[in-house]
Structures are given as structure tokens and as C-alpha cells.
Motif scaffolding. Structure first.
Motif, PDB file in Angstrom:
ATOM      1  N   HIS A   1       0.814  -1.216   0.000  1.00  0.00           N
ATOM      2  CA  HIS A   1       0.000   0.000   0.000  1.00  0.00           C
ATOM      3  C   HIS A   1       0.847   1.265   0.000  1.00  0.00           C
ATOM      4  N   GLN A   2       2.152   1.115  -0.176  1.00  0.00           N
ATOM      5  CA  GLN A   2       3.079   2.256  -0.262  1.00  0.00           C
ATOM      6  C   GLN A   2       2.893   3.206   0.936  1.00  0.00           C
ATOM      7  N   ILE A   3       2.852   2.617   2.122  1.00  0.00           N
ATOM      8  CA  ILE A   3       2.585   3.385   3.339  1.00  0.00           C
ATOM      9  C   ILE A   3       3.890   3.957   3.887  1.00  0.00           C
ATOM     10  N   ARG A   4       3.913   5.253   4.082  1.00  0.00           N
ATOM     11  CA  ARG A   4       5.072   5.881   4.723  1.00  0.00           C
ATOM     12  C   ARG A   4       5.037   5.558   6.216  1.00  0.00           C
ATOM     13  N   VAL A   5       6.214   5.337   6.778  1.00  0.00           N
ATOM     14  CA  VAL A   5       6.298   4.855   8.155  1.00  0.00           C
ATOM     15  C   VAL A   5       7.046   5.867   9.030  1.00  0.00           C
ATOM     16  N   GLY A   6       6.430   6.202  10.162  1.00  0.00           N
ATOM     17  CA  GLY A   6       7.096   6.976  11.195  1.00  0.00           C
ATOM     18  C   GLY A   6       7.165   6.141  12.454  1.00  0.00           C
ATOM     19  N   VAL A   7       8.338   6.075  13.057  1.00  0.00           N
ATOM     20  CA  VAL A   7       8.539   5.273  14.266  1.00  0.00           C
ATOM     21  C   VAL A   7       8.800   6.195  15.444  1.00  0.00           C
ATOM     22  N   SER A   8       8.151   5.906  16.556  1.00  0.00           N
ATOM     23  CA  SER A   8       8.337   6.672  17.786  1.00  0.00           C
ATOM     24  C   SER A   8       9.384   5.991  18.661  1.00  0.00           C
ATOM     25  N   ILE A   9      10.498   6.671  18.860  1.00  0.00           N
ATOM     26  CA  ILE A   9      11.579   6.157  19.723  1.00  0.00           C
ATOM     27  C   ILE A   9      12.361   7.357  20.222  1.00  0.00           C
ATOM     28  N   ASP A  10      12.786   7.322  21.472  1.00  0.00           N
ATOM     29  CA  ASP A  10      13.333   8.521  22.098  1.00  0.00           C
ATOM     30  C   ASP A  10      14.851   8.547  22.197  1.00  0.00           C
ATOM     31  N   GLY A  11      15.525   7.695  21.426  1.00  0.00           N
ATOM     32  CA  GLY A  11      16.983   7.679  21.475  1.00  0.00           C
ATOM     33  C   GLY A  11      17.492   6.355  21.996  1.00  0.00           C
ATOM     34  N   PRO A  12      18.658   6.343  22.651  1.00  0.00           N
ATOM     35  CA  PRO A  12      19.197   5.102  23.217  1.00  0.00           C
ATOM     36  C   PRO A  12      18.319   4.618  24.364  1.00  0.00           C
ATOM     37  N   ALA A  13      18.584   3.419  24.843  1.00  0.00           N
ATOM     38  CA  ALA A  13      17.735   2.794  25.870  1.00  0.00           C
ATOM     39  C   ALA A  13      17.547   3.684  27.090  1.00  0.00           C
ATOM     40  N   THR A  14      18.606   4.381  27.501  1.00  0.00           N
ATOM     41  CA  THR A  14      18.498   5.217  28.709  1.00  0.00           C
ATOM     42  C   THR A  14      17.517   6.356  28.530  1.00  0.00           C
ATOM     43  N   LEU A  15      17.425   6.902  27.317  1.00  0.00           N
ATOM     44  CA  LEU A  15      16.501   8.008  27.055  1.00  0.00           C
ATOM     45  C   LEU A  15      15.128   7.520  26.621  1.00  0.00           C
ATOM     46  N   ASN A  16      15.020   6.233  26.344  1.00  0.00           N
ATOM     47  CA  ASN A  16      13.751   5.640  25.917  1.00  0.00           C
ATOM     48  C   ASN A  16      13.007   4.991  27.082  1.00  0.00           C
ATOM     49  N   ALA A  17      13.478   5.228  28.296  1.00  0.00           N
ATOM     50  CA  ALA A  17      12.980   4.497  29.465  1.00  0.00           C
ATOM     51  C   ALA A  17      11.521   4.770  29.785  1.00  0.00           C
ATOM     52  N   GLN A  18      10.968   5.884  29.271  1.00  0.00           N
ATOM     53  CA  GLN A  18       9.567   6.178  29.559  1.00  0.00           C
ATOM     54  C   GLN A  18       8.612   5.490  28.584  1.00  0.00           C
ATOM     55  N   ARG A  19       9.182   4.831  27.594  1.00  0.00           N
ATOM     56  CA  ARG A  19       8.358   4.015  26.686  1.00  0.00           C
ATOM     57  C   ARG A  19       8.338   2.594  27.242  1.00  0.00           C
ATOM     58  N   ILE A  20       7.264   2.280  27.925  1.00  0.00           N
ATOM     59  CA  ILE A  20       7.121   0.984  28.595  1.00  0.00           C
ATOM     60  C   ILE A  20       5.823   0.327  28.155  1.00  0.00           C
ATOM     61  N   ASP A  21       5.717  -0.980  28.385  1.00  0.00           N
ATOM     62  CA  ASP A  21       4.481  -1.665  28.020  1.00  0.00           C
ATOM     63  C   ASP A  21       3.494  -1.639  29.188  1.00  0.00           C
ATOM     64  N   LEU A  22       2.388  -2.329  29.028  1.00  0.00           N
ATOM     65  CA  LEU A  22       1.325  -2.289  30.029  1.00  0.00           C
ATOM     66  C   LEU A  22       1.725  -2.950  31.341  1.00  0.00           C
ATOM     67  N   ARG A  23       2.800  -3.716  31.326  1.00  0.00           N
ATOM     68  CA  ARG A  23       3.319  -4.326  32.559  1.00  0.00           C
ATOM     69  C   ARG A  23       4.503  -3.551  33.127  1.00  0.00           C
ATOM     70  N   GLY A  24       4.795  -2.395  32.525  1.00  0.00           N
ATOM     71  CA  GLY A  24       5.892  -1.566  33.008  1.00  0.00           C
ATOM     72  C   GLY A  24       7.260  -1.975  32.505  1.00  0.00           C
ATOM     73  N   ARG A  25       7.311  -2.872  31.503  1.00  0.00           N
ATOM     74  CA  ARG A  25       8.605  -3.358  31.009  1.00  0.00           C
ATOM     75  C   ARG A  25       9.113  -2.450  29.896  1.00  0.00           C
ATOM     76  N   PRO A  26      10.429  -2.216  29.828  1.00  0.00           N
ATOM     77  CA  PRO A  26      10.988  -1.375  28.772  1.00  0.00           C
ATOM     78  C   PRO A  26      10.664  -1.929  27.384  1.00  0.00           C
ATOM     79  N   ALA A  27      10.385  -1.021  26.448  1.00  0.00           N
ATOM     80  CA  ALA A  27      10.012  -1.440  25.093  1.00  0.00           C
ATOM     81  C   ALA A  27      11.157  -1.287  24.102  1.00  0.00           C
TER      82      ALA A  27
END
Length: 377
Positions: free
Chosen positions: A119-145
Motif C-alpha cells: 500500500h506504499q505506506i510511509r512509516v514513522g517510528v516513535s523512539i526517544d533515542g538510546p535505551a536510557t533516554l527511551n525508558a519512559q516508553r514501557i508496556d502495560l506491565r511496566g517493562r521497557p520497550a
């Protein structure tokens, strides 16, 4: 106030934001979505109504961007997501719409890659940098994503699918721009967007970042960019460069001739809000539900024709008039974001916000102080 006032500030709707599901498989600390733990899904009937409206809004030279932005769009599942895309196929094949998806990438596999390519879909990914700066992106169980996000990005890269990244910059990231950019560039995106954390939706905390910190952040971003002749575009720097180029070449009118995008946002049940996707699902005693209408009973073109009657739209236009009259950054900024005025100040008729100070003003002052230092050195 009539439709002429609306037409003064707003151009055609170039972007339609669609919420295929309220559900997100992550639970990011700063998320603005009020119903991300609920599983409500858009029906093909709603998608068909949006496609009908997109056909009305399309311009032969500028396809309408249909942005699938959740929840997490891929949490809907392949079969159901494919059914939502089907009503747009005629328009896509005719070049009238361009699909985009904003995703946390944790669910991407080969089957999703097949769909994105087909479908020729353009993709944007949400990520905040290296693991240390991405720590607020967690799953529903509080695990790092982080590792799951990177695994999804690896799959995109392995399949040759271009993608952009958007990073939320919080109090830690604002002090580490070089580490942040080095990590993001290492992922292989074609564009990097940097969103200083905002108070919006159900995220009612201020990030605590000062304007001086933001100015230093943007200055160091510029310095980092100068040392690299190749690499992905940085959205905010490119926007500033485009503005300066037009201003220097006597073509400033081109900067603002298209007007603001009213950004119609369609929720899972077909309800439509204008100005900011962050207003979807939000209720307020003074403003009600911010609804312009429902796509199943009214076209988006019709909603836009009557948008000047909505209280929050009228107030936002009043705020724009004040910005134009009072703000020295107006020519570049053109009024910033409606939702920040509401969530930060409680009214759309207000002017300056943290978003203005940290993202628009600090970017300009960083360029000024950096350039002045070079000239006087």
C-alpha cells in the motif's frame, strides 16, 4: 465572525488523521491519549466515509495525507487494518491519497512489512533515542520497550522500507543532544523529528525544561549537524532553513500562503475534531467534546465550511490575531499549536506556551546567538 475569517488563517485540509483503534500495547509515561487501555476499533463503514471525504478534498497535484495514528495502529491486527485500507484503494491508485502510519514498531513483522510495501505506506517510528533516554516508553506491565522497538526497526531496514523517527525529548534528553542524535542516526531513518515533551491530553505534568536549556539544546543540535555532511534530515532544522531561504530570496509570502492545516482527526466511531489530534476523546464543561461532526452523517468539507461557528475554533483565531500583533517570532512560527494553548493555559484565545518557548522561539534564538558568536569571534 464568518467563514472569511477561517479562510484567512486556514488552507485546505492536507492531512487527515485517523484513529483505527484506541488501544496501545505500550503505556508511555508522557502519553496524552485518554483511552489507550481500551479496545475500540474503527469500522470499514467509517473508513469508507473518510475515503468519500478524502475524494472531495483531494487536489490533483497534492494528495491528501491519511495518517493512521492510534493508539497503536498495528494493535488492530493485519486483517482489520487491511479492511480499513480497502476503501482508499481507488484514491491511492489514482494518486489522490498517501497513507502514513505512526507506530511504536514493536509489532512489525514480515507480514506487516508486506502490507506497508503493497500500500506504499510511509512509516514513522516513535523512539526517544538510546535505551536510557527511551525508558519512559514501557508496556502495560511496566517493562521497557526499547529492544522490541529496535527489533521492529531492524525488520523495516532489512526489507528496505524507508522510515522516519520522532523522539520525545524530556529533561534527560535535553542535556544529551549528541548522544540522542548519534543513537537515532544509527537506526537508519531518512528524517528525525524532535518533540520537546509537551503537556497535553491526560499528560498534565510540565516537563520542567527551561527556555535556556532548550536554546542550548538547539544550538548543540545545530553544531552537531554542521560537523556532518551527510545523514538524515532533522525536521526542525529543515523547517527553519526553508523559512530563511524564502525570507532571504524575497519570497516570504510563500511561507504562509497555504495557511494552517485544520487537521481533521477522525476517531474510531467517526467523530471529528479539528486543529489538533490531541483533542480527540477530550471533554470539557466549557467546550463540550470539541466535535465538528461525525463523518458518517457529514462530510469533512461541510464541517470545515461551518468550522468558524465552533467556540474553540473562534477562540483559536482570536489567539492567532493576538500572536500576529504581539509576537516577534510570528513570521516564522505562524501561531504554533492550538492544543498547547488549551492544555497549558486553559483557553485557545491565549498566546505564548511552553511549546512556543521551547520549540519555536528557542530554535530561533539558538541560531541567532550561535551566528552572532561566530561573527564576533
Amino acid at each position: 465572525m464568518d467563514g472569511l475569517e477561517f479562510d484567512r488563517w486556514f488552507g485546505r485540509a492536507r492531512t487527515l488523521v485517523l484513529q483505527p483503534t484506541t488501544l496501545c500495547n505500550l503505556d508511555c509515561v508522557y502519553c496524552y491519549l485518554p483511552h489507550r487501555r481500551l479496545s475500540k476499533e474503527m469500522s470499514p463503514k467509517v473508513a469508507q466515509a473518510v475515503a468519500d471525504s478524502a475524494a472531495e478534498l483531494s487536489d490533483p497535484n497534492h494528495p491528501v495525507e491519511v495518517v493512521w495514528h492510534g493508539g497503536e495502529p498495528m494493535a488492530l491486527g493485519l486483517r482489520k487494518f487491511r479492511a480499513l485500507l480497502a476503501p482508499f484503494e481507488r484514491l491511492r491508485n489514482a494518486g489522490q491519497v498517501q497513507h502514513c502510519v505512526q507506530t511504536n514498531a514493536t509489532l512489525i513483522n514480515d507480514e506487516w512489512c508486506d502490507l506497508l510495501v503493497h500500500h506504499q505506506i510511509r512509516v514513522g517510528v516513535s523512539i526517544d533515542g538510546p535505551a536510557t533516554l527511551n525508558a519512559q516508553r514501557i508496556d502495560l506491565r511496566g517493562r521497557p520497550a526499547f529492544e522490541r522497538i529496535v527489533r521492529g526497526i531492524d525488520r523495516l531496514r532489512d526489507r528496505g522500507i524507508r522510515f522516519s523517527v520522532i523522539a520525545v525529548v524530556g529533561a534527560e534528553g535535553i542535556e544529551q543532544p549528541e548522544s540522542l542524535l548519534d543513537a537515532l542516526v544509527g537506526l537508519g531513518p531518512h528524517t528525525i523529528g524532535l518533540n520537546v515533551e509537551e503537556m497535553e491530553g491526560v499528560n498534565d505534568r510540565r516537563c520542567g525544561i527551561t527556555q535556556d536549556q532548550a536554546e542550548q539544546f538547539w544550538k548543540r543540535i545545530m553544531d552537531w549537524r554542521r560537523t556532518r555532511k551527510t545523514g538524515p534530515a532533522i525536521r526542525e532544522l529543515d523547517r527553519l532553513a526553508d523559512y530563511l531561504y524564502l525570507a532571504r530570496s524575497g519570497r516570504h509570502d510563500e511561507w504562509c500562503r497555504h495557511g494552517l492545516d485544520p487537521i481533521p482527526t477522525v476517531s474510531v466511531d467517526g467523530d471529528v475534531v479539528l486543529l489538533s489530534p490531541e483533542l480527540a476523546g477530550i471533554g470539557d464543561d466549557a467546550y463540550g467534546s470539541f466535535l465538528a461532526g461525525n463523518i458518517c452523517s457529514q462530510s469533512i468539507a461541510n464541517m470545515l465550511a461551518h468550522a468558524h461557528r465552533l467556540r474553540y475554533v473562534r477562540e483559536f483565531m482570536a489567539g492567532l490575531r493576538r500572536c500576529e500583533a504581539e509576537c516577534e517570532f510570528w513570521n516564522f512560527c505562524r501561531g504554533a499549536q492550538a492544543c498547547n494553548r488549551y492544555f497549558e493555559n486553559g483557553s485557545f484565545a491565549t498566546t505564548e506556551t511552553d511549546y512556543c518557548r521551547l520549540t519555536r522561539q528557542a530554535l530561533i534564538t539558538a541560531l541567532y546567538t550561535s551566528t552572532r558568536k561566530e561573527i564576533t569571534a
